[in-house]
Each structure stands twice: as C-alpha cells, then as structure tokens.
Design a protein around this motif. Structure first.
Motif: not given
Length: 371
Positions: A76-88
C-alpha cells in the motif's frame, strides 16, 4: 440560496482518490508476476520464441502458477494506493478470460520460530521439520550463522513455493512443533511459533513474456481510465438532471407536484438505463467540453503554486503529478494522509475549482521540466 456546485466537487474527490497511474500499475504487475524458473527447469524454449504468440490461459501455460504473497502494509505504501484499490485491480486480473491471477484468502506470511531450549533445540527441530531445515539452509547461503541462535524468521509463502508445497500443510506442521502429542494428552515443547504480516494471497504464473506483461498493464489501465470517466460522467449527469428538476429556492415549492418537471426527470432516468449508446455519445461530448473549459481558464496562479509546492517538498517526498493534484483537491492517500497534509493550509484544497486532470497534467509537465 442558489446552487454553487460545491457538493459536486466534494463527490468527485472520491473518484479521483481511487484512480491509479500507468507507472503504478506497472509496479504492481511486476510484483504480482514475479519471474520463475519453470521454463528452464522443464527444458522448454526460452521466452524469445513466444514473443509473438497469443497470451495463454492458466491451463495451457508452461508455468502452472505459484503461490505468492504481498505484504499489505508495505505494498500500500510502496504504490500509494489504498488496500481496497489493490484488491479491486487483482479482481480484474482474476476475472479476465486469460485467468491471470487466482485470488486466495489473505494470510499471515511471516513465521518466527523461537526455541527456549537454545540453539541445540533449534537444530533438533530442523532435523525433524523439513521447512525449518530449508529456511535455515537458505539463510546460511546468505551468510547467516546459527551456532548461537535459538530463533529463525522466514517468509512461509516463499519457502513453501520453493519446496513445491502448499503453505497450508506447512503452517499446520509448524504449529504442531509447539506441542508434544502423547496418548495421555499434550504438553508444550518449549518452541513458540508466531505468524505475522498480513498479505495479499494469490496464485500467479511467473513465465509471462514482455508482451504479455504489457498486455496486462494495458488491460488494467484501460479499466481504470474507463471507470474514472464513467463515474465522473454519471455524477455530472445526475447533478445536472436533478438540478433541472429542482426549484431554485425552498419557498418556491408548492403543495402540488410539478408534473412537467417530474416527467422530464422520469424521461432522463428511462433514457439513462435503457439507451447505452446515448450515454456513450454524451460521455464523449462531455470530455470535449471539459477540455475546452480547462484550456480557456487562466492557470497562471496554479502553475505558480505547483512550482512553490515542488520547491518546498520535492526534496523530502517522492512527488508526481497525481500527488500534487490530490493535495490541491484535498484528497488523502496512504503516503499523504489528510491528518498530516491537511495542516499545510497553503496548498491543501487550494484549487478545488480547477479540473483534477488539468492539475495532474500541468504538474507532471513541471516535474519533467525540472529533471
């Protein structure tokens, strides 16, 4: 009170907060499809022979797929994307016809084994438990010594994959090390096993060609851009439709319904849900109009603020166009939380009236000009 459209700007922030740039998608894809040695082990031809071939399904690949795990907090911090966004994004990959990813339940991937009996007990455990022996052997190859150590810590998913085992049975075997099972009951052995670091858990192939990797990135980027455009269009369309059917002031409302406005709103709803082509045409028209509006504005103050922001924070933070646009619109992200950046009142939410993507493009251009 007359409508000022401020609620519309606030609602748009939720859409822009979920958007992802292409280079971020590339970093995620590289993490998911980690290279493996299946092709070399099986004695097949190199990747170069398949460069022009069609992407393969999971059933026809040389690599059957490997069990992988990505630390949620770190990713999450490496990509600066929320957890739910990565899951999507990972769900998009799983639902693709090529079945690029098989998503599994999140698991704790780091195992720490502590022997209260000292180094001798650790060596005894390694002799009867192959996963522990492999973990120690791997760390010895990296220069670690275990002569005076009574504990070992390792990534259980990576270890299981290197052994060709599933992580489930390996975890069960490790847990059993804590107990001495006897017919009369169970007693503790003096071995403590702890699992930590919750991860995204999935199965993915590691033999994708460069063209296939680019295809995955293109697919995700297309889905993200299309989703953003659709959400923004639907929001603007809903706002304009409700505004056209609403009274300008609350005292203009009457006891009897205005059938003309009611019929107009009903016609919009029917057209919206029954005529997909009409919606697509209006989306393209809205994009052209928004582009004309953004280029006609005086953006001198915006450029000045972007340059000042870069000068102040460019040395201590990893900045890009989306980061700057988010700060100027007051949109929080994992690496730029509102609790911290909301205190920078000079820049936080300072350009809500300017189109988000216009800020993104101008900020990206300014950053490139400094390199």
């Amino acid at each position: 009170m007359t409508d000022q459209g401020k609620d519309l700007s606030e609602l748009r922030r939720h859409t822009f907060g979920n958007s992802v740039d292409r280079y971020v998608l590339k970093k995620l894809v590289q993490k998911i499809f980690k290279k493996c040695r299946c092709r070399k082990i099986r004695g097949r031809e190199s990747h170069a022979t398949d460069e022009n071939s069609e992407p393969k399904t999971s059933a026809s690949r040389i690599c059957p797929g490997h069990e992988r795990a990505l630390d949620i907090h770190k990713t999450v911090h490496d990509l600066d994307v929320r957890e739910e966004g990565i899951s999507t994004l990972m769900c998009y990959l799983e639902l693709h016809p090529y079945e690029w990813v098989e998503n599994l339940q999140p698991v704790y991937a780091t195992c720490k084994l502590q022997c209260y009996g000292g180094p001798a007990q650790l060596q005894a455990v390694a002799k009867k438990c192959p996963p522990v022996a492999v973990a120690i052997a791997k760390q010895k190859m990296e220069g670690e010594t275990f002569s005076y150590r009574s504990s070992v810590e390792f990534d259980i998913i990576e270890l299981s994959d290197s052994m060709g085992w599933d992580s489930g049975p390996v975890k069960r075997e490790l847990r059993l090390l804590q107990w001495n099972l006897q017919p009369g009951g169970a007693s503790k052995t003096g071995v403590m096993v702890e699992f930590s670091d919750l991860t995204f858990h999935f199965r993915s192939p590691g033999d994708l060609t460069e063209d296939e990797m680019d295809g995955v990135i293109d697919f995700l980027h297309h889905r993200v851009v299309k989703q953003e455009k659709t959400e923004l269009f639907q929001l603007d369309l809903l706002h304009s439709s409700l505004k056209s059917a609403a009274h300008r002031n609350y005292w203009m409302c009457c006891d009897e319904a205005n059938m003309a406005k009611s019929d107009k709103l009903r016609g919009f709803i029917e057209d919206y849900f029954e005529n997909d082509k009409s919606v697509e045409m209006r989306m393209s028209e809205a994009e052209e109009n928004s582009l004309e509006d953004s280029t006609s504005r005086d953006l001198g103050q915006l450029v000045l603020d972007i340059r000042q922001f870069i000068n102040l924070y460019g040395h201590e933070h990893s900045l890009n166009g989306r980061v700057i646009a988010r700060v100027f619109h007051g949109i929080a992200s994992p690496c730029f939380p509102s609790l911290t950046w909301g205190r920078v009142r000079r820049f936080w939410r300072c350009h809500l009236g300017v189109d988000f993507n216009s800020i993104l493009k101008i900020a990206t251009k300014e950053l490139i000009g400094l390199r």
